[in-house]
Design a protein around this motif. Structure first.
Motif, short mmCIF file in Angstrom:
data_model
loop_
_atom_site.label_atom_id
_atom_site.label_comp_id
_atom_site.label_asym_id
_atom_site.label_seq_id
_atom_site.Cartn_x
_atom_site.Cartn_y
_atom_site.Cartn_z
N SER A 11 0.59 -1.10 -0.02
CA SER A 11 0.11 0.06 -0.01
C SER A 11 0.74 1.27 -0.10
O SER A 11 0.27 2.17 -0.42
N ALA A 14 1.58 2.02 -3.44
CA ALA A 14 0.36 2.20 -4.53
C ALA A 14 0.11 3.65 -4.46
O ALA A 14 0.07 4.38 -3.56
N GLY A 475 -4.42 0.19 -3.01
CA GLY A 475 -4.09 -0.94 -3.66
C GLY A 475 -5.08 -2.09 -3.19
O GLY A 475 -4.79 -3.24 -3.94
#
Lengths: 513, 231
Positions: A11, A14, A475
């Motif tokens: 994450s 992302a 993400g």
């Protein structure tokens, strides 16, 4: 490395989405109301203090004390079952449309519109009735104090003054309004409970008149007195930790108020409520002292006006929600920049309620209105109970207990509604049943009209405080445009229900070859 | 265990699948899932039938991910001394990995909307202080107004960040929540790199942006905290 830590570490790399998903209801002040403030809204809507005077009156008039207590207990249990059904939704979503948005999730658009009409009629109707009773009690107080407000112009002036104060409180902000309601309701409640605890004095309770369908009216009165416990659901998007606080409120309110009403019915049984009821019905002529009558009327005024305010408050969020969905004119979605309250919706509801209440002082329609409002409440509760079953089935989270209790609640509610309609027709009153049937079919007619004229708008129904990009681990969620091109979080694997139909390759056509 | 199941199943995992994958009985799993959604560790997809990981799962990163660069817990006693001297909420944030992580929360002052500080850096003193010392982090795209006083003009924000760099103190007045104000001063390591901040957060009117005494107190304690961490 586990899938979870993998998702978390992924994450951080992302990127944020170009066009983040946002809640359609984010214009309202999100995450502001605390648990106690949400509870205040629900409790104030049910107006327990006023009901503790009115309910014993109904019990004394229509039923023997024992059946009265038992009927009120039964109504409390029924409402608690409905509350449990409502929590199936409040644990899973926060919506400004309350029951209307919940029924959509279970039964679809047409049932949602029927519920919307019923709930709107209920809240506007009960706001009208409580405002009417509240201003009448206020006028009685002013009359005792030597200020005559019985003329038409004076009545209108009292209404206008009360409505202006209520509107100012509501526009100032949901938090402020909730605290004001809590203070008012708590004060009048303490007062009424203290009065009821006084030892029995005065005349023995009058014998019931034995009117037909007495139990029905006691049951309906009790259900109606408890109705409004769900008004907190309209404030989900504005509450802190809404899935927890709203659920708690929805379960607590019927228990608190039901307990108070059983206590009031017991007071009627033992004769403790007689003084109160007589003072309420006949003023000082009943032998009660003038200060007691003034104090009683003041307590009732506060309770009723708080209820009218809280009902209008809830109705405004429903109207706002329908405005966001374009079912009602979009000007209703105007939100005050600083206070974050939907002032246009509040103004419309308040105007409607005030005019209706002022008119009902001239035209005696209160009885019909009361019957209609009670039927609307029961109808909406039946719909939400049925919707809870369908909803849990749809998201595959049903448990045998949840389905069973919802079934019991919806059957009991349907029986009550049918009995009411039959009883009114038998009593040669066709006006109220006609209005009830008309209102219940209005939703379906509206649905038909929308499907023909503006089918696109039907896909907006059911707006709720959905997950925003900022709530989702980057993400870890899949966002796709909904029917109106706004990104929403969807299931990654199965296509969601409301995604626009995707263009598929044309099937092989043997004739074309 | 439930979060792990959601992570394995991916966005849109249904409660039933999560229950069977994790081996938790359905009724219990449904109740726990609802609680995880209520607290923001999970979110429901738009038709409510499935789940995805919420942003708050990142808070678990300390347990499953790499350890933080600095150990702020050694300075806890110093932070408690400061808390005893002021009426405001005193919070210590780490800027490790270029993000805000509260490493010492004031137990007596609940901080509502903690995740908003992380996600909307432009709206808080803690966030603006981070932005002012990490030029690469400046948000692209429109700045979201959280209140009427949130800075949403990129030029205004740039001016504010340069003012923070020069003065070494960040203010926030009603910018992230109406009625909340804050002062934040940086924690600098021996190479003068900003590694975190100490912030006083309180009600607007009580915490004043021109409160020199409070600013001085924060600076003094910032030095002591860094000394403890580096020791």
């Amino acid at each position: 490395m586990s899938a979870l830590s993998d998702a978390i570490s992924r994450s951080f790399s992302a990127g944020e989405p170009e066009r983040p998903a946002v809640s359609p209801l984010r214009a309202l002040g999100r995450r502001r109301l605390s648990g106690i403030e949400v509870l205040a809204q629900s409790v104030a809507t049910t107006a327990p203090a006023a009901s503790m005077v009115v309910l014993p009156m109904t019990v004394l008039r229509y039923a023997t004390p024992l059946t009265g207590v038992l009927t009120i207990l039964g109504a409390t249990i029924l409402i608690f079952l409905i509350a449990v059904c409502v929590t199936r939704f409040t644990r899973r979503q926060a919506a400004a449309g309350g029951l209307y948005s919940f029924v959509f999730q279970g039964l679809g658009t047409r049932a949602a519109l029927t519920t919307g009409v019923a709930i709107l009629a209920k809240y506007v109707g009960s706001a009208t009735l409580t405002l009417y009773s509240g201003t009448a009690a206020l006028s009685a107080v002013l009359g005792e104090l030597g200020i005559d407000v019985t003329g038409h112009a004076a009545t209108v002036a009292v209404h206008a003054a009360v409505a202006a104060v209520a509107l100012a409180v509501l526009v100032r902000g949901a938090r402020f309004a909730a605290l004001a309601l809590l203070a008012v309701e708590a004060g009048s409640l303490l007062f009424i409970v203290a009065l009821t605890l006084l030892p029995p004095a005065g005349p023995a309770p009058p014998a019931p008149t034995g009117a037909p369908h007495g139990l029905l009216y006691v049951a309906l009165a009790a259900v109606f007195a408890l109705a409004g416990f769900e008004s907190a659901t309209f404030f989900g998007p504005e509450a802190k930790r809404p899935l927890v606080t709203i659920t708690r409120t929805v379960l607590l309110t019927p228990l608190i108020c039901g307990g108070l009403f059983v206590f009031a019915a017991w007071a009627a049984w033992t004769g403790r409520a007689t003084t109160l009821v007589e003072a309420y019905l006949h003023g000082t002529a009943s032998g009660a002292s003038a200060p007691l009558v003034i104090a009683l009327n003041l307590g009732l005024t506060c309770s009723w006006l708080a209820s009218a305010t809280a009902s209008s408050h809830a109705a405004s969020r429903l109207v706002y929600s329908m405005g966001v969905e374009r079912l009602l004119p979009p000007f209703l979605t105007a939100v005050h920049r600083r206070f974050r309250t939907p002032y246009a919706a509040l103004l419309c509801i308040m105007l409607l309620v005030t005019v209706a209440s002022a008119l009902s002082t001239a035209v005696p329609v209160a009885d019909t209105l009361r019957t209609v409002v009670r039927a609307m409440v029961v109808a909406a509760y039946v719909l939400v109970a049925v919707a809870s079953i369908r909803f849990l089935r749809r998201i595959r989270e049903q448990t045998p207990g949840a389905v069973g209790w919802a079934l019991v609640a919806s059957l009991a509610g349907t029986a009550l509604l049918a009995y009411l309609l039959v009883a009114r027709v038998v009593d040669a009153d066709v006006g109220a049943p006609a209005v009830i049937v008309a209102l219940l079919s209005a939703g379906a007619v509206w649905h038909r009209h929308l499907r023909r004229r503006r089918p696109g708008d039907l896909t907006r129904v059911g707006a709720f405080d959905c997950a925003e990009s900022a709530d989702v681990l980057p993400g870890a969620g899949v966002f796709a445009p909904d029917a109106h091109g706004n990104p929403v979080l969807v299931a990654g694997r199965a296509p969601p229900r409301r995604r626009p139909p995707q263009r598929e390759a044309p099937p092989h056509d043997p004739d074309a070859a | 265990m439930l979060l792990e199941a959601v992570a394995q199943l991916g966005s849109g995992a249904t409660a039933r699948d999560i229950s069977s994958l994790s081996g938790i009985p359905p009724a219990t799993a449904y109740r726990l899932l609802n609680l995880l959604v209520a607290d923001g560790f999970l979110v429901r997809v738009s038709d409510l039938s499935g789940f995805a990981l919420g942003r708050r799962t990142r808070e678990l990163a300390g347990e499953v991910g790499a350890p933080a660069a600095e150990d702020f817990s050694t300075a806890h006693a110093v932070v408690e001394q400061l808390r005893a001297r002021v009426r405001f909420g005193i919070f210590v944030a780490s800027y490790a990995d270029d993000r805000v992580r509260l490493v010492d929360r004031d137990p007596d002052h609940e901080l509502a909307g903690e995740s908003v500080i992380r996600t909307h850096l432009h709206a808080s003193a803690i966030g603006k202080l981070l932005l002012s010392h990490r030029p690469g982090l400046e948000p692209r795209g429109p700045l979201r107004p959280l209140t009427g006083r949130t800075i949403v003009e990129p030029d205004t924000l740039a001016a504010e960040l340069s003012r923070i760099r020069e003065s070494g103190i960040a203010h926030e007045v009603d910018e992230i929540r109406v009625g909340r104000s804050a002062l934040a001063v940086p924690l600098r390591d021996s190479r003068m790199t900003v590694i975190g901040c100490i912030a006083a957060i309180g009600r607007t009117g009580r915490v004043n942006s021109d409160d020199e005494e409070l600013a001085g107190l924060l600076r003094t304690y910032a030095e002591r905290i860094v000394a403890e961490i580096m020791a």
